[in-house]
Design a protein around this motif. Structure first.
Motif, PDB file in Angstrom:
ATOM      1  N   ASP A 129      -2.855   7.800  -2.450  1.00 54.51           N
ATOM      2  CA  ASP A 129      -2.119   8.232  -3.976  1.00 54.51           C
ATOM      3  C   ASP A 129      -0.598   8.041  -4.747  1.00 54.51           C
ATOM      4  OD1 ASP A 129      -3.094  10.607  -3.255  1.00 54.51           O
ATOM      5  OD2 ASP A 129      -3.886  11.323  -5.127  1.00 54.51           O
ATOM      6  N   VAL A 130       0.197   8.166  -3.337  1.00 54.93           N
ATOM      7  CA  VAL A 130       1.178   8.664  -4.003  1.00 54.93           C
ATOM      8  C   VAL A 130       1.532   7.516  -4.626  1.00 54.93           C
ATOM      9  CG1 VAL A 130       3.609   9.020  -2.495  1.00 54.93           C
ATOM     10  CG2 VAL A 130       1.587   9.958  -1.703  1.00 54.93           C
ATOM     11  N   THR A 131       2.615   7.789  -5.736  1.00 50.65           N
ATOM     12  CA  THR A 131       3.546   6.852  -6.602  1.00 50.65           C
ATOM     13  C   THR A 131       5.172   7.338  -6.307  1.00 50.65           C
ATOM     14  OG1 THR A 131       3.559   8.471  -7.930  1.00 50.65           O
ATOM     15  CG2 THR A 131       1.662   7.444  -7.925  1.00 50.65           C
ATOM     16  N   SER A 157       6.760   4.117   3.338  1.00 55.99           N
ATOM     17  CA  SER A 157       6.696   3.152   1.907  1.00 55.99           C
ATOM     18  C   SER A 157       6.245   2.055   1.259  1.00 55.99           C
ATOM     19  CB  SER A 157       8.477   3.649   1.088  1.00 55.99           C
ATOM     20  OG  SER A 157       9.068   4.699   1.351  1.00 55.99           O
ATOM     21  N   ALA A 158       6.238   0.713   2.209  1.00 52.90           N
ATOM     22  CA  ALA A 158       5.798  -0.297   1.781  1.00 52.90           C
ATOM     23  C   ALA A 158       4.405  -0.465   1.813  1.00 52.90           C
ATOM     24  CB  ALA A 158       6.468  -1.856   2.416  1.00 52.90           C
ATOM     25  N   ARG A 159       3.933   0.394   3.022  1.00 50.02           N
ATOM     26  CA  ARG A 159       2.037   0.730   3.009  1.00 50.02           C
ATOM     27  C   ARG A 159       1.082   1.186   1.935  1.00 50.02           C
ATOM     28  NH1 ARG A 159       4.483   2.012   8.248  1.00 50.02           N
ATOM     29  NH2 ARG A 159       3.538   3.984   8.187  1.00 50.02           N
ATOM     30  N   LEU A 160       2.053   2.028   0.648  1.00 55.88           N
ATOM     31  CA  LEU A 160       1.568   2.999   0.096  1.00 55.88           C
ATOM     32  C   LEU A 160       1.056   1.981  -1.186  1.00 55.88           C
ATOM     33  CD1 LEU A 160       4.054   5.846   0.098  1.00 55.88           C
ATOM     34  CD2 LEU A 160       1.845   5.743   1.389  1.00 55.88           C
ATOM     35  N   PRO A 161      -0.008   1.564  -1.273  1.00 53.45           N
ATOM     36  CA  PRO A 161      -0.515   1.041  -2.781  1.00 53.45           C
ATOM     37  C   PRO A 161      -0.285   1.142  -3.584  1.00 53.45           C
ATOM     38  CG  PRO A 161      -2.344   2.958  -1.616  1.00 53.45           C
ATOM     39  CD  PRO A 161      -1.156   2.202  -0.420  1.00 53.45           C
ATOM     40  N   HIS A 162       0.105   2.785  -3.740  1.00 54.70           N
ATOM     41  CA  HIS A 162       0.088   2.283  -4.940  1.00 54.70           C
ATOM     42  C   HIS A 162       2.547   3.094  -5.967  1.00 54.70           C
ATOM     43  CE1 HIS A 162      -3.904   2.141  -6.135  1.00 54.70           C
ATOM     44  NE2 HIS A 162      -4.178   3.304  -5.461  1.00 54.70           N
ATOM     45  N   LEU A 163       2.094   2.863  -4.798  1.00 55.05           N
ATOM     46  CA  LEU A 163       4.035   3.498  -4.375  1.00 55.05           C
ATOM     47  C   LEU A 163       5.170   2.211  -6.307  1.00 55.05           C
ATOM     48  CD1 LEU A 163       6.294   5.567  -3.303  1.00 55.05           C
ATOM     49  CD2 LEU A 163       7.117   2.777  -2.453  1.00 55.05           C
ATOM     50  N   ARG A 164       4.816   3.558  -7.304  1.00 54.37           N
ATOM     51  CA  ARG A 164       6.533   3.033  -7.635  1.00 54.37           C
ATOM     52  C   ARG A 164       7.896   3.255  -7.642  1.00 54.37           C
ATOM     53  NH1 ARG A 164       3.199   6.213 -12.180  1.00 54.37           N
ATOM     54  NH2 ARG A 164       4.482   7.581 -11.462  1.00 54.37           N
TER      55      ARG A 164
END
Length: 155
Positions: free
Chosen positions: A7-9, A42-49
């Motif tokens: 859930d990291v954005t 960062s590229a692997r985080l599904p909800h990163l803005r």
């Protein structure tokens, strides 16, 4: 990806190292290699803005088209400026290139102001004062004014 990261954005990256007299290898490991890791993560985080990278004073504006730096470019740059500064220049260009390639939205912040002794780099007073003839000696409050950062942003 572990649930705790899903859930990291936003990521704010201030990692790196600074020390007068750093070797090229030490500076590159701390400041270039760490950016590679942060962008990949960062590229692997599904909800990163957005990935926000807090870089260094007067090291922004490097052309990402030069990544990867050739050995000649690296040698010239690291010879021309301190290893720390060269590594921050290289890492800024690397961040832009890798983030664009991996589809990571990014921002680079280059602070406009720094404080510290011109020889040692030490900032031994939280208010920026200290030493003969400074505001601390004159008993007037001295606070660093917030500076407008040099913003670079992708997408």
């Amino acid at each position: 990806m572990r649930q705790s990261w899903s859930d990291v954005t936003e990521i704010y990256n201030g990692a790196g190292a600074y020390r007068f007299g750093m070797s090229v290898d030490e500076a590159r490991h701390a400041n270039v290699d760490s950016v590679e890791v942060f962008v990949g993560f960062s590229a692997r985080l599904p909800h990163l803005r957005r990935l926000v990278h807090v870089s260094g004073y007067r090291v922004g504006g490097q052309a990402p088209a030069w990544i990867p730096w050739s050995e000649g470019r690296r040698a010239r740059t690291y010879r021309a400026v301190a290893a720390w500064a060269a590594s921050k220049m290289e890492s800024g260009a690397l961040l832009q290139t890798r983030a664009e390639t991996l589809g990571v939205r990014w921002t680079i912040v280059n602070p406009a102001t720094v404080i510290g002794d011109s020889v040692s780099g030490e900032a031994d007073h939280a208010d920026g004062g200290g030493g003969p003839g400074t505001s601390r000696d004159r008993a007037s409050p001295h606070r660093a004014a917030p500076a407008r950062p040099d913003w670079q942003s992708g997408r």
